[in-house]
Design an enzyme around this catalytic site. Sequence first.
Site, PDB file in Angstrom:
ATOM      1  N   THR A  67      52.175  36.963  44.408  1.00 16.70           N
ATOM      2  CA  THR A  67      50.986  37.066  43.568  1.00 16.70           C
ATOM      3  C   THR A  67      51.285  36.531  42.166  1.00 16.70           C
ATOM      4  O   THR A  67      52.341  35.939  41.931  1.00 16.70           O
ATOM      5  CB  THR A  67      50.439  38.528  43.593  1.00 16.70           C
ATOM      6  N   LYS A  71      52.674  32.161  42.385  1.00 17.27           N
ATOM      7  CA  LYS A  71      52.180  31.430  43.558  1.00 17.27           C
ATOM      8  C   LYS A  71      52.538  29.944  43.526  1.00 17.27           C
ATOM      9  O   LYS A  71      52.785  29.345  44.568  1.00 17.27           O
ATOM     10  CB  LYS A  71      50.665  31.589  43.685  1.00 17.27           C
ATOM     11  N   GLY A 135      44.053  28.882  40.537  1.00 15.81           N
ATOM     12  CA  GLY A 135      44.640  28.884  41.879  1.00 15.81           C
ATOM     13  C   GLY A 135      43.693  29.434  42.940  1.00 15.81           C
ATOM     14  O   GLY A 135      43.562  28.863  44.025  1.00 15.81           O
ATOM     15  N   ALA A 136      43.020  30.538  42.625  1.00 11.53           N
ATOM     16  CA  ALA A 136      42.118  31.151  43.605  1.00 11.53           C
ATOM     17  C   ALA A 136      40.950  30.209  43.899  1.00 11.53           C
ATOM     18  O   ALA A 136      40.538  30.055  45.047  1.00 11.53           O
ATOM     19  CB  ALA A 136      41.604  32.490  43.084  1.00 11.53           C
ATOM     20  N   ARG A 157      35.939  27.382  32.129  1.00  9.51           N
ATOM     21  CA  ARG A 157      36.004  27.422  30.668  1.00  9.51           C
ATOM     22  C   ARG A 157      36.832  26.241  30.136  1.00  9.51           C
ATOM     23  O   ARG A 157      36.406  25.521  29.246  1.00  9.51           O
ATOM     24  CB  ARG A 157      36.634  28.765  30.267  1.00  9.51           C
ATOM     25  N   LEU A 225      35.348  37.538  43.451  1.00 14.24           N
ATOM     26  CA  LEU A 225      36.690  37.774  44.003  1.00 14.24           C
ATOM     27  C   LEU A 225      37.350  39.032  43.437  1.00 14.24           C
ATOM     28  O   LEU A 225      38.324  39.536  43.987  1.00 14.24           O
ATOM     29  CB  LEU A 225      37.594  36.558  43.726  1.00 14.24           C
TER      30      LEU A 225
HETATM   31  P1  ATR Z   1      44.096  32.793  39.898  1.00 15.46           P
HETATM   32  O1  ATR Z   1      45.290  32.423  40.725  1.00 15.46           O
HETATM   33  O2  ATR Z   1      43.686  34.233  40.048  1.00 15.46           O
HETATM   34  O3  ATR Z   1      42.959  31.851  40.067  1.00 15.46           O
HETATM   35  P2  ATR Z   1      44.618  31.428  37.415  1.00 15.46           P
HETATM   36  O4  ATR Z   1      45.065  30.236  38.156  1.00 15.46           O
HETATM   37  O5  ATR Z   1      45.377  31.876  36.216  1.00 15.46           O
HETATM   38  O6  ATR Z   1      44.581  32.712  38.368  1.00 15.46           O
HETATM   39  O7  ATR Z   1      43.076  31.205  37.017  1.00 15.46           O
HETATM   40  C1  ATR Z   1      42.351  32.119  36.264  1.00 15.46           C
HETATM   41  C2  ATR Z   1      40.895  31.644  36.172  1.00 15.46           C
HETATM   42  O8  ATR Z   1      40.127  32.595  35.435  1.00 15.46           O
HETATM   43  C3  ATR Z   1      40.744  30.321  35.414  1.00 15.46           C
HETATM   44  O9  ATR Z   1      39.650  29.608  35.946  1.00 15.46           O
HETATM   45  C4  ATR Z   1      40.449  30.823  33.989  1.00 15.46           C
HETATM   46  O10 ATR Z   1      39.770  29.901  33.173  1.00 15.46           O
HETATM   47  P3  ATR Z   1      40.615  28.913  32.180  1.00 15.46           P
HETATM   48  O11 ATR Z   1      41.217  27.870  33.072  1.00 15.46           O
HETATM   49  O12 ATR Z   1      39.595  28.391  31.259  1.00 15.46           O
HETATM   50  O13 ATR Z   1      41.650  29.783  31.513  1.00 15.46           O
HETATM   51  C5  ATR Z   1      39.522  31.963  34.312  1.00 15.46           C
HETATM   52  N1  ATR Z   1      39.389  32.909  33.210  1.00 15.46           N
HETATM   53  C6  ATR Z   1      40.266  33.863  32.831  1.00 15.46           C
HETATM   54  N2  ATR Z   1      39.784  34.526  31.762  1.00 15.46           N
HETATM   55  C7  ATR Z   1      38.577  33.975  31.469  1.00 15.46           C
HETATM   56  C8  ATR Z   1      37.566  34.221  30.475  1.00 15.46           C
HETATM   57  N3  ATR Z   1      37.713  35.206  29.583  1.00 15.46           N
HETATM   58  N4  ATR Z   1      36.447  33.457  30.478  1.00 15.46           N
HETATM   59  C9  ATR Z   1      36.274  32.494  31.393  1.00 15.46           C
HETATM   60  N5  ATR Z   1      37.186  32.199  32.365  1.00 15.46           N
HETATM   61  C10 ATR Z   1      38.318  32.929  32.398  1.00 15.46           C
END
Ligand code: ATR
Length: 283
Positions: A67, A71, A135-136, A157, A225
């Site tokens: 996790t 990953k 990633g998700a 974002r 999710l």
């Molecule tokens: P995961 O494996 O769970 O997808 P990740 O690869 O770190 O984890 O991705 C996190 C996602 O949540 C990204 O799309 C991130 O957006 P950014 O690429 O702009 O960071 C999004 N995310 C996290 N916090 C956020 C927030 N406060 N507002 C909008 N998007 C957010």
Amino acid sequence: MATKKTTQLYGVLGYPAKHSLSPYMHNAAFKALKIDAKYKIFEVEPSELSKFMSSLVKSKIHGLNVTVPYKQRVCGLIDKVSAEAQLIGAVNTIKVSRGEFQGYNTDGQGFLDHLRHDLKFDPAGKNIVVIGAGGASRAVCLYLCETKPKRLAIFNRDRSKTITLFHHLNTNFSRIEFVAASSIEQLDILKADLLVNTTSVGMKEQDLSLVEEQYLHKDLLVYDLVYNVAQTKLLKLAEAKGARVSNGLGMLLYQGMASFKIWTGRSAPKEIMYEALKRAVGK
Ligand code: ATR
């Protein structure tokens, strides 16, 4: 409970990982199928990851879930990475077999299985909107594309990640209309059949919904999710508009079932794992 010498070890590797729900469902499954195995939490600091992975060869570990934040990183530390994990660029399941590490990704499969089997939603030919490009999102989008939706619009974002994912999908799939949206408005949610939130927004009590009420409608299935809370603000708003909603617990269940099958070769006991998860969420 003491672990016997013959007990096979499994676990989840992450940092932090102590709040993981996976031990509940996998230990319940091992018990139900009378498999002499135990599933633990391996919270490993980033500086210790390589050492931890090397130590696995001599340990009794037969399989791991991976996790946040490892990953992607573990891909470079294992022997064989499956085709779907390569395409996603991340591994969430490792099988240790005769000292060899095999990497898989069951996240996208878990999402799609839940969508189809339990929610009875077939994404083929549909108009789909995805928020997030981490990633998700990658796992979810790739599996959705395999089903040939009509349109897939993505907003994130950080726009550079939207563009990267857009190009990746465009290269690998034809006959799907891809949209790299630069705002929530551009997603055109009012025309969509399915909206998926893949971001972590909603996990904290004070988090607001990334999508405003005006974009939600009754013909939408809204899939978030996030699973640590029963209903995120997004799901509450959507439900109030008459939309069907789902949190991410079903995806967690199905990805766990797929991992279980990879490790043991046996069909995972769905109801037992689901009951264990629901009890764990309430804790
Ligand atoms: P995961 O494996 O769970 O997808 P990740 O690869 O770190 O984890 O991705 C996190 C996602 O949540 C990204 O799309 C991130 O957006 P950014 O690429 O702009 O960071 C999004 N995310 C996290 N916090 C956020 C927030 N406060 N507002 C909008 N998007 C957010």
